[in-house]
Design a protein around this motif. Structure first.
Motif, PDB file in Angstrom:
ATOM      1  N   LEU A   1       3.424   9.932  -1.420  1.00 32.20           N
ATOM      2  CA  LEU A   1       4.744   9.734  -2.187  1.00 32.20           C
ATOM      3  C   LEU A   1       4.808   7.923  -2.380  1.00 32.20           C
ATOM      4  CD1 LEU A   1       7.351  10.398  -3.028  1.00 32.20           C
ATOM      5  CD2 LEU A   1       8.372   9.853  -1.013  1.00 32.20           C
ATOM      6  N   GLY A   2       4.146   7.393  -1.576  1.00 28.16           N
ATOM      7  CA  GLY A   2       4.066   5.985  -1.982  1.00 28.16           C
ATOM      8  C   GLY A   2       3.263   5.472  -3.161  1.00 28.16           C
ATOM      9  N   LEU A   3       2.169   6.156  -3.328  1.00 28.65           N
ATOM     10  CA  LEU A   3       1.445   5.947  -4.454  1.00 28.65           C
ATOM     11  C   LEU A   3       2.394   6.539  -5.838  1.00 28.65           C
ATOM     12  CD1 LEU A   3      -2.135   6.660  -5.603  1.00 28.65           C
ATOM     13  CD2 LEU A   3      -0.306   7.949  -6.854  1.00 28.65           C
ATOM     14  N   GLN A   4       2.982   7.561  -5.575  1.00 28.71           N
ATOM     15  CA  GLN A   4       3.931   8.088  -6.687  1.00 28.71           C
ATOM     16  C   GLN A   4       5.214   6.952  -7.118  1.00 28.71           C
ATOM     17  OE1 GLN A   4       4.891  11.978  -5.426  1.00 28.71           O
ATOM     18  NE2 GLN A   4       2.653  12.579  -5.180  1.00 28.71           N
TER      19      GLN A   4
ATOM     20  N   LEU B   1       0.881  -1.041   0.122  1.00 28.92           N
ATOM     21  CA  LEU B   1      -0.166   0.019   0.041  1.00 28.92           C
ATOM     22  C   LEU B   1       0.835   1.436  -0.011  1.00 28.92           C
ATOM     23  CD1 LEU B   1      -2.783   1.302   0.161  1.00 28.92           C
ATOM     24  CD2 LEU B   1      -2.438   1.171   2.714  1.00 28.92           C
ATOM     25  N   GLY B   2       0.788   1.819  -0.860  1.00 33.18           N
ATOM     26  CA  GLY B   2       1.479   3.152  -1.301  1.00 33.18           C
ATOM     27  C   GLY B   2       0.824   4.434  -0.761  1.00 33.18           C
TER      28      GLY B   2
ATOM     29  N   GLY C   1      -2.235   2.178  -4.280  1.00 36.22           N
ATOM     30  CA  GLY C   1      -1.974   3.442  -3.745  1.00 36.22           C
ATOM     31  C   GLY C   1      -3.106   4.501  -3.381  1.00 36.22           C
ATOM     32  N   LEU C   2      -2.821   5.259  -2.439  1.00 33.42           N
ATOM     33  CA  LEU C   2      -3.700   6.528  -2.080  1.00 33.42           C
ATOM     34  C   LEU C   2      -2.868   7.545  -2.245  1.00 33.42           C
ATOM     35  CD1 LEU C   2      -5.274   4.756   1.205  1.00 33.42           C
ATOM     36  CD2 LEU C   2      -6.193   4.578  -1.291  1.00 33.42           C
ATOM     37  N   GLN C   3      -3.209   8.587  -2.955  1.00 28.84           N
ATOM     38  CA  GLN C   3      -2.840   9.909  -3.239  1.00 28.84           C
ATOM     39  C   GLN C   3      -3.211  10.656  -1.743  1.00 28.84           C
ATOM     40  OE1 GLN C   3      -0.365  11.305  -5.630  1.00 28.84           O
ATOM     41  NE2 GLN C   3      -0.175  12.327  -3.662  1.00 28.84           N
TER      42      GLN C   3
END
Length: 230
Positions: free
Chosen positions: A102-105, A98-99, A204-206
Protein backbone atom coordinates in the motif's frame (compact mmCIF):
# COMPACT_ATOMS: atom_id res chain seq x y z
CA UNK A 1 19.00 8.42 -10.20
CA UNK A 2 17.84 9.40 -6.71
CA UNK A 3 20.18 12.02 -5.31
CA UNK A 4 21.11 11.28 -1.71
CA UNK A 5 23.71 13.99 -1.16
CA UNK A 6 21.44 15.94 1.19
CA UNK A 7 21.21 12.96 3.54
CA UNK A 8 24.15 12.06 5.74
CA UNK A 9 23.94 9.86 8.79
CA UNK A 10 25.72 6.80 10.16
CA UNK A 11 22.72 4.96 11.59
CA UNK A 12 19.17 5.96 10.73
CA UNK A 13 16.24 6.65 13.02
CA UNK A 14 13.40 4.94 11.17
CA UNK A 15 9.74 5.96 11.45
CA UNK A 16 7.23 3.35 10.28
CA UNK A 17 3.66 4.43 9.53
CA UNK A 18 1.38 1.53 10.46
CA UNK A 19 -1.72 1.17 8.27
CA UNK A 20 -3.23 -1.20 10.87
CA UNK A 21 -1.65 -4.15 9.11
CA UNK A 22 -0.73 -7.53 10.56
CA UNK A 23 2.61 -7.43 8.75
CA UNK A 24 3.77 -4.15 10.30
CA UNK A 25 5.61 -5.62 13.25
CA UNK A 26 7.28 -8.23 11.06
CA UNK A 27 8.59 -5.20 9.21
CA UNK A 28 9.64 -3.60 12.49
CA UNK A 29 11.53 -6.75 13.39
CA UNK A 30 13.29 -6.75 10.03
CA UNK A 31 14.49 -3.17 10.49
CA UNK A 32 15.49 -3.81 14.11
CA UNK A 33 17.68 -6.68 12.89
CA UNK A 34 19.95 -4.00 11.39
CA UNK A 35 20.47 -2.24 14.72
CA UNK A 36 23.46 -2.72 16.97
CA UNK A 37 26.50 -4.32 15.43
CA UNK A 38 25.07 -4.11 11.92
CA UNK A 39 25.04 -0.37 12.45
CA UNK A 40 22.53 0.81 9.87
CA UNK A 41 19.55 1.43 12.20
CA UNK A 42 19.70 3.52 15.36
CA UNK A 43 16.03 3.10 16.34
CA UNK A 44 12.61 2.14 14.98
CA UNK A 45 9.45 4.01 15.97
CA UNK A 46 5.87 3.27 14.87
CA UNK A 47 3.05 5.76 14.39
CA UNK A 48 -0.46 4.43 13.82
CA UNK A 49 -2.21 5.90 10.81
CA UNK A 50 -5.20 6.48 13.10
CA UNK A 51 -3.13 8.90 15.18
CA UNK A 52 -1.70 10.86 12.26
CA UNK A 53 -4.44 13.53 12.04
CA UNK A 54 -3.63 14.64 15.60
CA UNK A 55 0.17 14.61 15.14
CA UNK A 56 2.19 17.65 14.10
CA UNK A 57 3.72 16.36 10.86
CA UNK A 58 6.81 18.51 11.39
CA UNK A 59 7.78 16.00 14.10
CA UNK A 60 8.94 13.67 11.33
CA UNK A 61 12.17 15.67 11.13
CA UNK A 62 13.37 14.00 14.32
CA UNK A 63 13.71 10.87 12.14
CA UNK A 64 16.03 10.10 9.24
CA UNK A 65 13.69 8.07 7.04
CA UNK A 66 10.00 7.16 6.76
CA UNK A 67 8.61 3.73 5.85
CA UNK A 68 4.97 3.35 4.80
CA UNK A 69 3.70 -0.08 5.80
CA UNK A 70 1.39 -2.41 3.90
CA UNK A 71 -2.28 -2.24 4.75
CA UNK A 72 -5.88 -2.67 3.62
CA UNK A 73 -7.77 -0.37 1.30
CA UNK A 74 -6.52 2.31 -1.07
CA UNK A 75 -4.39 5.46 -0.63
CA UNK A 76 -7.46 7.72 -0.67
CA UNK A 77 -8.60 6.00 2.52
CA UNK A 78 -5.65 7.63 4.31
CA UNK A 79 -5.64 11.40 3.61
CA UNK A 80 -3.33 12.03 6.58
CA UNK A 81 -0.64 9.95 4.84
CA UNK A 82 -0.83 12.25 1.83
CA UNK A 83 -0.23 15.21 4.16
CA UNK A 84 2.70 13.38 5.71
CA UNK A 85 4.18 12.73 2.27
CA UNK A 86 3.82 16.40 1.40
CA UNK A 87 5.93 17.28 4.43
CA UNK A 88 8.48 14.55 3.63
CA UNK A 89 8.84 15.37 -0.03
CA UNK A 90 8.31 19.12 -0.08
CA UNK A 91 9.81 20.00 3.30
CA UNK A 92 13.10 21.70 4.07
CA UNK A 93 15.16 18.71 2.95
CA UNK A 94 14.67 15.44 1.10
CA UNK A 95 13.40 12.82 3.53
CA UNK A 96 14.10 9.26 2.35
CA UNK A 97 10.83 7.37 1.99
CA UNK A 98 10.22 3.66 1.39
CA UNK A 99 6.67 2.56 0.59
CA UNK A 100 5.76 -1.13 0.86
CA UNK A 101 2.68 -2.59 -0.86
CA UNK A 102 0.00 0.00 0.00
CA UNK A 103 2.96 2.32 0.67
CA UNK A 104 4.07 2.02 -2.95
CA UNK A 105 0.53 2.70 -4.08
CA UNK A 106 0.41 5.80 -1.87
CA UNK A 107 3.54 7.12 -3.59
CA UNK A 108 2.05 6.41 -7.01
CA UNK A 109 -1.15 8.26 -6.08
CA UNK A 110 0.80 11.16 -4.56
CA UNK A 111 2.72 11.69 -7.79
CA UNK A 112 -0.39 11.50 -9.95
CA UNK A 113 -0.19 7.90 -11.14
CA UNK A 114 -3.07 5.50 -11.69
CA UNK A 115 -3.85 2.28 -9.83
CA UNK A 116 -5.85 -0.64 -11.17
CA UNK A 117 -7.54 -3.65 -9.65
CA UNK A 118 -5.67 -6.85 -10.55
CA UNK A 119 -7.80 -9.53 -12.28
CA UNK A 120 -6.54 -12.07 -9.74
CA UNK A 121 -5.87 -11.22 -6.09
CA UNK A 122 -2.24 -11.91 -5.22
CA UNK A 123 -2.50 -12.92 -1.58
CA UNK A 124 0.17 -15.27 -0.31
CA UNK A 125 1.75 -15.91 -3.69
CA UNK A 126 5.45 -16.12 -4.57
CA UNK A 127 6.53 -14.90 -8.02
CA UNK A 128 9.73 -14.17 -9.90
CA UNK A 129 10.68 -10.50 -10.09
CA UNK A 130 12.90 -9.11 -12.83
CA UNK A 131 14.89 -5.91 -12.42
CA UNK A 132 14.70 -3.50 -15.33
CA UNK A 133 17.68 -2.74 -17.52
CA UNK A 134 20.10 -0.93 -15.18
CA UNK A 135 20.71 1.52 -18.01
CA UNK A 136 17.40 3.10 -17.03
CA UNK A 137 18.74 4.12 -13.65
CA UNK A 138 21.56 3.17 -11.33
CA UNK A 139 18.92 3.10 -8.56
CA UNK A 140 17.82 -0.36 -9.63
CA UNK A 141 21.34 -1.73 -9.53
CA UNK A 142 21.86 -0.28 -6.04
CA UNK A 143 18.54 -1.39 -4.54
CA UNK A 144 18.89 -4.93 -5.87
CA UNK A 145 22.67 -5.21 -5.71
CA UNK A 146 24.00 -8.70 -5.04
CA UNK A 147 20.76 -10.48 -5.90
CA UNK A 148 20.57 -13.26 -8.45
CA UNK A 149 17.82 -12.76 -11.02
CA UNK A 150 15.01 -13.50 -11.00
CA UNK A 151 14.34 -12.50 -7.39
CA UNK A 152 11.64 -14.50 -5.61
CA UNK A 153 9.19 -12.18 -3.85
CA UNK A 154 6.02 -12.64 -1.80
CA UNK A 155 2.82 -10.83 -2.78
CA UNK A 156 -0.24 -9.81 -0.76
CA UNK A 157 -2.12 -7.29 -2.85
CA UNK A 158 -5.06 -6.77 -5.17
CA UNK A 159 -4.16 -3.36 -6.63
CA UNK A 160 -1.16 -2.27 -8.65
CA UNK A 161 0.43 0.64 -10.49
CA UNK A 162 -0.85 1.05 -14.04
CA UNK A 163 2.41 0.93 -15.98
CA UNK A 164 0.64 2.12 -19.13
CA UNK A 165 0.16 5.54 -17.54
CA UNK A 166 3.59 7.19 -17.21
CA UNK A 167 4.34 9.18 -14.07
CA UNK A 168 6.73 12.06 -14.72
CA UNK A 169 8.65 11.79 -11.45
CA UNK A 170 8.78 8.02 -11.09
CA UNK A 171 10.42 5.16 -12.94
CA UNK A 172 9.71 1.46 -12.81
CA UNK A 173 12.66 -0.49 -11.41
CA UNK A 174 11.28 -4.05 -11.42
CA UNK A 175 8.28 -6.07 -12.61
CA UNK A 176 6.84 -9.56 -12.31
CA UNK A 177 4.85 -11.40 -14.96
CA UNK A 178 1.61 -12.60 -13.38
CA UNK A 179 -1.18 -14.68 -14.90
CA UNK A 180 -4.37 -12.72 -15.47
CA UNK A 181 -6.62 -15.63 -14.58
CA UNK A 182 -6.85 -17.89 -11.56
CA UNK A 183 -6.19 -20.88 -13.80
CA UNK A 184 -2.92 -19.34 -15.02
CA UNK A 185 -4.20 -19.09 -18.60
CA UNK A 186 -2.45 -17.58 -21.58
CA UNK A 187 -2.97 -13.97 -20.61
CA UNK A 188 -0.19 -12.49 -18.51
CA UNK A 189 0.56 -9.03 -17.25
CA UNK A 190 3.81 -7.35 -16.22
CA UNK A 191 2.93 -6.02 -12.78
CA UNK A 192 5.08 -3.26 -11.28
CA UNK A 193 7.09 -4.56 -8.32
CA UNK A 194 9.41 -1.62 -7.55
CA UNK A 195 9.58 2.08 -8.33
CA UNK A 196 12.03 4.88 -7.67
CA UNK A 197 11.85 8.66 -7.86
CA UNK A 198 14.05 10.06 -10.60
CA UNK A 199 15.73 12.61 -8.33
CA UNK A 200 14.74 12.04 -4.70
CA UNK A 201 15.53 9.20 -2.23
CA UNK A 202 12.03 7.76 -2.63
CA UNK A 203 11.34 4.09 -3.39
CA UNK A 204 8.39 1.73 -3.42
CA UNK A 205 8.16 -2.05 -3.23
CA UNK A 206 4.90 -3.77 -4.19
CA UNK A 207 6.07 -7.06 -2.69
CA UNK A 208 6.67 -7.78 1.00
CA UNK A 209 10.38 -7.85 1.91
CA UNK A 210 9.50 -9.00 5.43
CA UNK A 211 7.71 -12.13 4.16
CA UNK A 212 9.34 -15.57 4.28
CA UNK A 213 8.32 -15.79 0.62
CA UNK A 214 10.90 -13.09 -0.13
CA UNK A 215 14.03 -15.00 0.92
CA UNK A 216 16.34 -12.08 0.15
CA UNK A 217 14.09 -9.39 1.57
CA UNK A 218 16.62 -8.59 4.28
CA UNK A 219 19.28 -8.01 1.60
CA UNK A 220 16.99 -5.57 -0.21
CA UNK A 221 16.32 -3.64 3.00
CA UNK A 222 20.04 -3.62 3.79
CA UNK A 223 20.72 -2.23 0.32
CA UNK A 224 18.16 0.52 0.91
CA UNK A 225 19.70 1.35 4.28
CA UNK A 226 23.14 1.46 2.65
CA UNK A 227 21.77 3.93 0.10
CA UNK A 228 20.39 6.32 2.72
CA UNK A 229 23.13 6.02 5.34
CA UNK A 230 26.53 7.41 4.45
Amino acid sequence: MCLLSSFNTVAAKILIIDHNDSFTYNLVGLFESFAGKKGRVASVDVWSVDDLPAIDVSLIWQFDAVVLSPGPGLPEDYPAVSELLKECLEGYRNMPVLGICLGLQSLVAYYGGVLYNLPVIQHGRQVNMWVQDVGISSSASLLFAGLKLPVKVGLYHSWGMDNKVPVKDLEVLATATIAESASGGKGTNAVVMAIGHKHLPVYGLQFHPESYMTPEGDRIIRNWLDMITV
